[in-house]
Design a protein around this motif. Structure first.
Motif, PDB file in Angstrom:
ATOM      1  N   ARG A  27      -2.236  18.023   2.166  1.00  0.00           N
ATOM      2  CA  ARG A  27      -0.837  17.995   1.735  1.00  0.00           C
ATOM      3  C   ARG A  27       0.094  17.765   2.929  1.00  0.00           C
ATOM      4  O   ARG A  27       1.077  17.006   2.832  1.00  0.00           O
ATOM      5  N   ALA A  28      -0.207  18.412   4.050  1.00  0.00           N
ATOM      6  CA  ALA A  28       0.619  18.227   5.250  1.00  0.00           C
ATOM      7  C   ALA A  28       0.582  16.769   5.705  1.00  0.00           C
ATOM      8  O   ALA A  28       1.621  16.187   6.055  1.00  0.00           O
ATOM      9  N   ALA A  29      -0.602  16.155   5.694  1.00  0.00           N
ATOM     10  CA  ALA A  29      -0.726  14.763   6.126  1.00  0.00           C
ATOM     11  C   ALA A  29       0.039  13.833   5.189  1.00  0.00           C
ATOM     12  O   ALA A  29       0.743  12.919   5.642  1.00  0.00           O
ATOM     13  N   LEU A  30      -0.083  14.045   3.880  1.00  0.00           N
ATOM     14  CA  LEU A  30       0.657  13.227   2.920  1.00  0.00           C
ATOM     15  C   LEU A  30       2.162  13.367   3.138  1.00  0.00           C
ATOM     16  O   LEU A  30       2.906  12.370   3.123  1.00  0.00           O
ATOM     17  N   ASN A  31       2.616  14.587   3.364  1.00  0.00           N
ATOM     18  CA  ASN A  31       4.047  14.814   3.586  1.00  0.00           C
ATOM     19  C   ASN A  31       4.523  14.194   4.885  1.00  0.00           C
ATOM     20  O   ASN A  31       5.588  13.571   4.943  1.00  0.00           O
ATOM     21  N   LEU A  32       3.762  14.388   5.968  1.00  0.00           N
ATOM     22  CA  LEU A  32       4.155  13.832   7.265  1.00  0.00           C
ATOM     23  C   LEU A  32       4.232  12.313   7.220  1.00  0.00           C
ATOM     24  O   LEU A  32       5.050  11.707   7.911  1.00  0.00           O
ATOM     25  N   LYS A  33       3.383  11.705   6.402  1.00  0.00           N
ATOM     26  CA  LYS A  33       3.403  10.250   6.270  1.00  0.00           C
ATOM     27  C   LYS A  33       4.444   9.771   5.256  1.00  0.00           C
ATOM     28  O   LYS A  33       4.630   8.561   5.075  1.00  0.00           O
ATOM     29  N   GLY A  34       5.098  10.704   4.590  1.00  0.00           N
ATOM     30  CA  GLY A  34       6.122  10.339   3.635  1.00  0.00           C
ATOM     31  C   GLY A  34       5.588   9.637   2.406  1.00  0.00           C
ATOM     32  O   GLY A  34       6.260   8.791   1.813  1.00  0.00           O
ATOM     33  N   LEU A  35       4.370   9.976   1.999  1.00  0.00           N
ATOM     34  CA  LEU A  35       3.736   9.323   0.865  1.00  0.00           C
ATOM     35  C   LEU A  35       4.027  10.092  -0.419  1.00  0.00           C
ATOM     36  O   LEU A  35       3.898  11.320  -0.471  1.00  0.00           O
ATOM     37  N   ALA A  36       4.395   9.370  -1.461  1.00  0.00           N
ATOM     38  CA  ALA A  36       4.616   9.990  -2.758  1.00  0.00           C
ATOM     39  C   ALA A  36       3.275  10.301  -3.399  1.00  0.00           C
ATOM     40  O   ALA A  36       2.368   9.471  -3.394  1.00  0.00           O
ATOM     41  N   TYR A  80      -8.738   8.403   5.924  1.00  0.00           N
ATOM     42  CA  TYR A  80      -8.452   7.401   4.904  1.00  0.00           C
ATOM     43  C   TYR A  80      -6.947   7.135   4.828  1.00  0.00           C
ATOM     44  O   TYR A  80      -6.514   5.974   4.749  1.00  0.00           O
ATOM     45  N   LEU A  81      -6.144   8.177   4.861  1.00  0.00           N
ATOM     46  CA  LEU A  81      -4.693   7.996   4.808  1.00  0.00           C
ATOM     47  C   LEU A  81      -4.197   7.182   5.992  1.00  0.00           C
ATOM     48  O   LEU A  81      -3.307   6.327   5.853  1.00  0.00           O
ATOM     49  N   ASP A  82      -4.756   7.422   7.162  1.00  0.00           N
ATOM     50  CA  ASP A  82      -4.390   6.650   8.348  1.00  0.00           C
ATOM     51  C   ASP A  82      -4.703   5.168   8.155  1.00  0.00           C
ATOM     52  O   ASP A  82      -3.922   4.299   8.541  1.00  0.00           O
ATOM     53  N   GLU A  83      -5.873   4.889   7.573  1.00  0.00           N
ATOM     54  CA  GLU A  83      -6.349   3.510   7.492  1.00  0.00           C
ATOM     55  C   GLU A  83      -5.800   2.776   6.271  1.00  0.00           C
ATOM     56  O   GLU A  83      -5.562   1.568   6.312  1.00  0.00           O
ATOM     57  N   ALA A  84      -5.601   3.490   5.164  1.00  0.00           N
ATOM     58  CA  ALA A  84      -5.098   2.848   3.954  1.00  0.00           C
ATOM     59  C   ALA A  84      -3.585   2.641   3.998  1.00  0.00           C
ATOM     60  O   ALA A  84      -3.067   1.749   3.324  1.00  0.00           O
ATOM     61  N   PHE A  85      -2.883   3.462   4.789  1.00  0.00           N
ATOM     62  CA  PHE A  85      -1.427   3.362   4.886  1.00  0.00           C
ATOM     63  C   PHE A  85      -1.025   3.284   6.369  1.00  0.00           C
ATOM     64  O   PHE A  85      -0.364   4.177   6.896  1.00  0.00           O
ATOM     65  N   ARG A  88       2.736   3.787   7.434  1.00  0.00           N
ATOM     66  CA  ARG A  88       3.478   4.946   6.964  1.00  0.00           C
ATOM     67  C   ARG A  88       3.297   6.137   7.897  1.00  0.00           C
ATOM     68  O   ARG A  88       2.175   6.574   8.168  1.00  0.00           O
ATOM     69  N   GLY A  89       4.414   6.667   8.364  1.00  0.00           N
ATOM     70  CA  GLY A  89       4.411   7.918   9.123  1.00  0.00           C
ATOM     71  C   GLY A  89       3.625   7.860  10.414  1.00  0.00           C
ATOM     72  O   GLY A  89       3.242   6.791  10.880  1.00  0.00           O
ATOM     73  N   PRO A  90       3.374   9.020  11.004  1.00  0.00           N
ATOM     74  CA  PRO A  90       2.628   9.057  12.272  1.00  0.00           C
ATOM     75  C   PRO A  90       1.163   8.702  12.069  1.00  0.00           C
ATOM     76  O   PRO A  90       0.564   9.025  11.042  1.00  0.00           O
ATOM     77  N   HIS A  91       0.597   8.004  13.050  1.00  0.00           N
ATOM     78  CA  HIS A  91      -0.851   7.770  13.051  1.00  0.00           C
ATOM     79  C   HIS A  91      -1.516   9.048  13.535  1.00  0.00           C
ATOM     80  O   HIS A  91      -1.270   9.523  14.644  1.00  0.00           O
ATOM     81  N   LEU A  92      -2.379   9.610  12.707  1.00  0.00           N
ATOM     82  CA  LEU A  92      -3.029  10.871  13.075  1.00  0.00           C
ATOM     83  C   LEU A  92      -4.071  10.662  14.162  1.00  0.00           C
ATOM     84  O   LEU A  92      -4.263  11.520  15.024  1.00  0.00           O
ATOM     85  N   LEU A  93      -4.751   9.540  14.134  1.00  0.00           N
ATOM     86  CA  LEU A  93      -5.743   9.236  15.170  1.00  0.00           C
ATOM     87  C   LEU A  93      -5.123   8.340  16.227  1.00  0.00           C
ATOM     88  O   LEU A  93      -4.404   7.378  15.904  1.00  0.00           O
ATOM     89  N   PRO A  94      -5.395   8.624  17.502  1.00  0.00           N
ATOM     90  CA  PRO A  94      -4.827   7.797  18.573  1.00  0.00           C
ATOM     91  C   PRO A  94      -5.443   6.406  18.604  1.00  0.00           C
ATOM     92  O   PRO A  94      -6.501   6.158  18.021  1.00  0.00           O
ATOM     93  N   GLY A 159      -1.723  15.885  19.646  1.00  0.00           N
ATOM     94  CA  GLY A 159      -1.576  14.431  19.632  1.00  0.00           C
ATOM     95  C   GLY A 159      -0.597  13.905  20.651  1.00  0.00           C
ATOM     96  O   GLY A 159      -0.333  12.696  20.682  1.00  0.00           O
ATOM     97  N   GLY A 160      -0.040  14.768  21.494  1.00  0.00           N
ATOM     98  CA  GLY A 160       0.931  14.329  22.500  1.00  0.00           C
ATOM     99  C   GLY A 160       2.334  14.679  22.059  1.00  0.00           C
ATOM    100  O   GLY A 160       2.628  15.819  21.691  1.00  0.00           O
ATOM    101  N   ASP A 161       3.236  13.675  22.080  1.00  0.00           N
ATOM    102  CA  ASP A 161       4.610  13.919  21.635  1.00  0.00           C
ATOM    103  C   ASP A 161       4.686  14.096  20.129  1.00  0.00           C
ATOM    104  O   ASP A 161       5.598  14.760  19.617  1.00  0.00           O
ATOM    105  N   GLY A 162       3.744  13.470  19.425  1.00  0.00           N
ATOM    106  CA  GLY A 162       3.745  13.544  17.975  1.00  0.00           C
ATOM    107  C   GLY A 162       2.502  14.226  17.438  1.00  0.00           C
ATOM    108  O   GLY A 162       1.511  14.409  18.145  1.00  0.00           O
ATOM    109  N   VAL A 163       2.553  14.565  16.159  1.00  0.00           N
ATOM    110  CA  VAL A 163       1.444  15.250  15.508  1.00  0.00           C
ATOM    111  C   VAL A 163       0.246  14.311  15.388  1.00  0.00           C
ATOM    112  O   VAL A 163       0.384  13.125  15.094  1.00  0.00           O
ATOM    113  N   GLY A 164      -0.955  14.854  15.624  1.00  0.00           N
ATOM    114  CA  GLY A 164      -2.184  14.085  15.505  1.00  0.00           C
ATOM    115  C   GLY A 164      -3.189  14.774  14.605  1.00  0.00           C
ATOM    116  O   GLY A 164      -2.889  15.795  13.960  1.00  0.00           O
ATOM    117  N   LEU A 165      -4.395  14.229  14.570  1.00  0.00           N
ATOM    118  CA  LEU A 165      -5.446  14.721  13.688  1.00  0.00           C
ATOM    119  C   LEU A 165      -5.736  16.203  13.911  1.00  0.00           C
ATOM    120  O   LEU A 165      -5.814  16.987  12.952  1.00  0.00           O
TER     121      LEU A 165
END
Length: 482
Positions: A27-36, A80-85, A88-94, A159-165
């Protein structure tokens, strides 16, 4: 119940249980990416038909439904969210392959070590059991304190300055870590011992999209009380105490600079995987055979968390865990990709790879090979054959009538499962158990024959004789020690 930004026609649906740290991270990942998305709360005591149909293998949450296709297992969902979208939003994986491998290692460590260590805090029968478990949790979190210092480069997040995996994966446990003090009287997030982690927890927990999905301590305590009552466990009142552990710092600094060096054991299926992908990519490397009874200083320094092989050292930087290493090599070096290009197909491959290591391996090796009684061995044979039957069904769906899980050529899942085949033959010779058989798993039996005869396998996969010699050697050493 609607998820964040849910609108008319839903493309994404998440099946979950609000208190699950694995659901919280999704849920946090979906929200951070701004996905409905639409959020559907399930009931662990009466699981919905949708959940059972969407995740027939584990029958667990979370499950993400994307255009009607199910993606299961929280770590698989995050990638999957990183790769399919991707837009959208922050990339969780560097972007950097090494940094990605490090992130995957620590994400797996959350689930493999932190969760398993913490569970007795949640469901321990006595206060003593819960306190002892909490002490161990503190020790695990000290590892994450060091990881945060090294991974963040002094910045706000793993993840550095931004949120990561790693932020999202570990962050899914924040509510339960905070509740642990009230559950057993031990402060596991201790400013005196893990000051960086405590500050990180405050930053992550306050993020928009995260704060709304992390439950409050009191709500979690009531949930824990209810779940314990259902299991017939007493609800334990606690007094306050704080656990202090000795300062331990692991020195991960590698002396010298190597191009590629692999620390391994020739009969380890996990090492075989890494050797196979390096060979398929045409990569030169130095191989160092380890002695499990007398592990080298290089191994202990390179993998201070698990002290296990395989370890790949690339330009002095160590990488651990076979699935992490295989993906790293695939992403870094040119040549045909081991993983599929389609995000859903990649997610499916990662799901089944995790299933092979989490379900199949403990059953056949931890059970059949290491069983102490015949009754115990018979029970594990049943578990092993049930797991293989699931993989037979997966092969029928994944390969689309082609020769391998990867299609016309050997791919990620072929390497993961194929690395066990020589051990399966050794098990057949030792105990008369045929794990893959033409009568019960005809598709896998034909696949196994093709895999064994492939040039890729013949180059690096040992024979059953080597596995038997290894077993006999250890049995002799154990007998001599008595």
């Amino acid at each position: 119940m609607a998820g964040r930004e849910a609108t008319g026609v839903e493309e994404l649906t998440l099946l979950g249980v609000w208190a699950s740290p694995f659901v919280i991270r999704a849920r946090a990942a979906l929200n951070l990416k701004g996905l409905a998305y639409r959020y559907v709360e399930d009931d662990l005591n009466s699981k919905s038909e949708l959940l059972l149909a969407s995740n027939p293998v584990h029958k667990k949450v979370p499950v993400l439904l994307h255009d009607g296709r199910a993606v299961c297992e929280s770590l698989v969902i995050l990638e999957y969210l990183d790769e399919a979208f991707p837009s959208r939003g922050p990339h969780l994986l560097p972007d950097d392959p090494y940094d990605r491998a490090v992130a995957r290692f620590w994400a797996s460590y959350v689930d493999d070590k932190l969760f398993s260590t913490w569970i007795p805090v949640y469901n321990g029968r006595t206060r003593e059991d819960r306190v002892e478990a909490a002490r161990q949790v503190v020790a695990v979190l000290e590892k994450f304190e060091q990881a945060l210092e090294e991974c963040s480069g002094g910045k706000a997040f793993f993840g550095g300055d931004g949120v990561g995996l790693v932020d999202v994966v570990l962050g899914g446990f924040l509510g339960w870590l905070r509740a642990s003090e009230a559950m057993c009287g031990v402060r596991v997030l201790d400013p005196a011992k893990t000051p960086l982690l405590v500050a990180w927890a405050d930053r992550f927990g306050a993020l928009d999209g995260v704060e709304e999905v992390i439950p409050g301590v009191q709500r979690l305590l009531e949930y824990n009380k209810m779940r314990r009552a259902l299991r017939g466990l007493p609800y334990i009142q606690t007094s306050h105490c704080i656990v202090f552990l000795k300062e331990t710092r692991e020195n991960n600094t590698m002396a010298g600079k190597e191009d590629l060096k692999l620390l391994g054991l020739l009969v380890s299926p996990f090492v075989v995987r890494v050797r196979m992908v390096l060979s398929m990519k045409g990569v030169s490397y130095e191989y160092v055979e380890e002695d499990l009874k007398n592990k080298s200083e290089l191994l202990l320094k390179s993998n201070p968390v698990h002290n296990k092989v395989p370890v790949l050292i690339h330009n002095g930087k160590p990488l651990c865990e076979s699935l992490v290493i295989v993906q790293y090599v695939d992403e870094l070096f040119p040549g045909p990709s081991i993983l599929p290009t389609d995000p859903y197909a990649r997610a499916t491959a990662r799901f089944w790879a995790a299933y092979i290591d989490d379900k199949l391996f403990p059953a056949w090796y931890g059970g059949i090979v290491k069983a102490k009684t015949e009754d115990e061995r018979a029970e594990k044979v049943t578990e092993t054959l049930a797991a293989i039957a699931q993989i037979e069904e997966a092969f029928a769906k994944c390969n689309e009538g082609k020769a391998f899980f990867g299609g016309d050529s050997i791919g990620y899942l072929d390497i993961v499962l194929g690395s066990f085949l020589f051990w399966f033959e050794a098990v057949r010779r030792m105990y008369g158990v045929e794990i893959i058989s033409a009568s019960k798993t005809p598709l896998l039996a034909a696949w196994a024959e093709r895999f064994r005869e492939s040039a890729e396998a013949k180059e690096v996969v040992p024979g059953a004789d080597e596995a038997l010699q290894f077993v006999n050697k250890f049995a002799a050493a154990a007998a001599a020690a008595k």
